[in-house]
Each structure stands twice: as C-alpha cells, then as structure tokens.
Design an enzyme around this catalytic site. Structure first.
Site, PDB file in Angstrom:
ATOM      1  N   ASP A  75     -11.651  -7.800  -2.278  1.00 25.76           N
ATOM      2  CA  ASP A  75     -12.424  -9.036  -2.133  1.00 25.76           C
ATOM      3  C   ASP A  75     -13.849  -8.685  -1.751  1.00 25.76           C
ATOM      4  O   ASP A  75     -14.166  -7.522  -1.489  1.00 25.76           O
ATOM      5  CB  ASP A  75     -11.785  -9.961  -1.080  1.00 25.76           C
ATOM      6  N   MET A 101      -9.396  -2.767   8.471  1.00 17.00           N
ATOM      7  CA  MET A 101      -8.903  -2.950   9.827  1.00 17.00           C
ATOM      8  C   MET A 101      -8.190  -1.730  10.429  1.00 17.00           C
ATOM      9  O   MET A 101      -7.643  -1.838  11.524  1.00 17.00           O
ATOM     10  CB  MET A 101      -7.965  -4.171   9.871  1.00 17.00           C
ATOM     11  N   GLU A 102      -8.202  -0.587   9.733  1.00 12.73           N
ATOM     12  CA  GLU A 102      -7.463   0.559  10.246  1.00 12.73           C
ATOM     13  C   GLU A 102      -8.196   1.900  10.187  1.00 12.73           C
ATOM     14  O   GLU A 102      -7.957   2.787  11.013  1.00 12.73           O
ATOM     15  CB  GLU A 102      -6.135   0.735   9.479  1.00 12.73           C
ATOM     16  N   GLY A 141     -12.613  -5.045   1.973  1.00  7.93           N
ATOM     17  CA  GLY A 141     -13.607  -5.986   1.493  1.00  7.93           C
ATOM     18  C   GLY A 141     -14.923  -5.276   1.238  1.00  7.93           C
ATOM     19  O   GLY A 141     -15.342  -4.418   2.018  1.00  7.93           O
ATOM     20  N   GLU A 180       0.803  -1.217   0.000  1.00  7.62           N
ATOM     21  CA  GLU A 180       0.000   0.000   0.000  1.00  7.62           C
ATOM     22  C   GLU A 180       0.843   1.276   0.000  1.00  7.62           C
ATOM     23  O   GLU A 180       0.322   2.349  -0.258  1.00  7.62           O
ATOM     24  CB  GLU A 180      -0.944  -0.017   1.210  1.00  7.62           C
TER      25      GLU A 180
END
Length: 234
Positions: free
Chosen positions: A199, A175-176, A79, A13
């Site tokens: 995804d 997640m962040e 996702g 990233e």
C-alpha cells in the site's frame, strides 16, 4: 555452516515458505511455532512472529539462542514512503530504524535507543547484495535498496506518513523490521530485511492493503527462496 532464520509477521508471509520446506520439524516456544528444516537446500528455521516490535524481537532472540542461526532475514510487506515505489515493488534494507522512538527531550537524536551506539541498524552488505539480486530475479526493474522504518502503527494517515519520511528518510514503513535488526545487531548476526509494497501508507491504504496483501507477501516469499538458494552457494 550457514543456518538461516526467516521471520514473517503474518501467516501469508510464511505459508509459501513452509509449503516449500523439506524435513520440517516444529516446536512451539513462547507462543510461536518454529519450523526447522531445509529450503532450497539450505538449513533454515521459519517462524511467524506476529505483528509488532515486541513479538518480532522475541522470535529473533529465540532464533539466536535456541537454534543457533547464523543469518536472519525478515520477509513481509510494507507501506511505501517513496513516490517511486509502487504496489508490488520490492525494498531491500540498507539499514533500519524506529520511527516511533523519541527520547529527544533527554538529548538523544530522534530514533536513538539510549545505550545503543547507533541510530540505525545496518544490514549485512553481502546479504543485501544477494537479496537485491534475488529481488531483481523475481521482479526485474522494481527493486530499491534503502532504509526501512518501523513502529507499532499501521500508517494510513498522510500527515503521519510525512512525519515518518521527515524523521527517517526511509523508503517504506512497517511494524517489525527495526526490532529484528536491533536484536540481530545486539547478537552480532548478519541480517537483511525484504519488503514488498502492499500500500502507499496514506488514505488509500485501507483500500489497497486487503487487496494486495497476499500478492505482496507471496512475492516476498519468492525472493526469500531465491535468497536461500544464493546463500547456500555463497
């Protein structure tokens, strides 16, 4: 003068951004390496924070305290929680919230952190508009603006996906982002979250994610570079 802090969770990233930076100076603080320099003519600091909310919040606070950044962008992959968001599409945050913070037993709304005056952390509107335009320039017709939901879980279970949709109404999950948004909100720093879909956050995720992770991360990096150029001229 604008100084942009750029946070990505994984090497994929940030590696494209680091390749394009000029006049880089590196310093390691709290186990993360911060690269200060220029990107698209704009003063920036780029850091790979690592996976998860605590890692993300630590790096966001260091950017505020040690580098005196004026804006934050969190770039990376996510996702999809939306049937109309496919792999490779882009999400620009309107706001962010935790999908795994639950103090309902004590009378709080789901997702609300006790002591905070909001449940969701609103992105800066001018940054959101610039980021949306940057995303459309990179991948025309494949950008949505809405909520990002964050938690310390890789979502690959359809039942969990459905729960996150029901409690958050978010377009994507990762997640962040909410931890960075939370930190920016506490420090009164304008922020926006950029996510490329890697995804579908269901039982296909374990197959899709390794295949599309690098492609999605590179696309998000392209948008970040376009946003940096736009902020320089704003």
């Amino acid at each position: 003068m604008t100084k942009l802090g750029i946070i990505g969770a994984m090497q994929q990233e940030v590696e494209t951004l680091l390749e394009r930076m000029d006049n880089k100076n590196a310093a390691t603080i709290a186990g993360s390496t911060f690269y200060e320099g220029r990107l698209a003519g704009l003063d920036v600091v780029v850091v790979q924070c690592g996976i998860g909310k605590v890692n993300a919040a630590i790096c966001a606070q260091i950017l505020c305290d040690c580098y005196r950044i004026t804006h934050i962008v969190n770039t990376g992959i996510a996702g999809s929680l939306c049937a109309n968001l496919d792999i490779g599409d882009l999400v620009v945050s309107e706001d962010a919230m935790y999908h795994d913070f639950d103090c309902v037993h004590f009378g709080y709304d789901y997702g609300k952190v006790p002591g905070m005056d909001v449940i969701t952390f609103p992105a800066d509107e001018s940054m959101r508009q610039l980021a949306f335009a940057a995303a459309e320039a990179v991948n025309p017709g494949h950008t949505k603006s809405g909520r990002v939901a964050s938690g310390d879980q890789f979502v690959a279970d359809p039942a969990l996906k459905d729960k996150i949709i029901s409690v958050s109404g978010a377009l994507c999950t990762e997640m962040e982002g909410a931890a960075i948004a939370h930190t920016a909100y506490r420090n009164d720093i304008p922020f926006v979250i950029l996510r490329a879909i890697s995804d579908k956050a269901d039982n296909s995720a374990q197959m899709d994610y390794p295949t599309f992770e690098k492609i999605a991360a590179h696309r998000c990096a392209q948008v970040t570079m376009t946003l940096a150029a736009a902020l320089k001229n704003a």
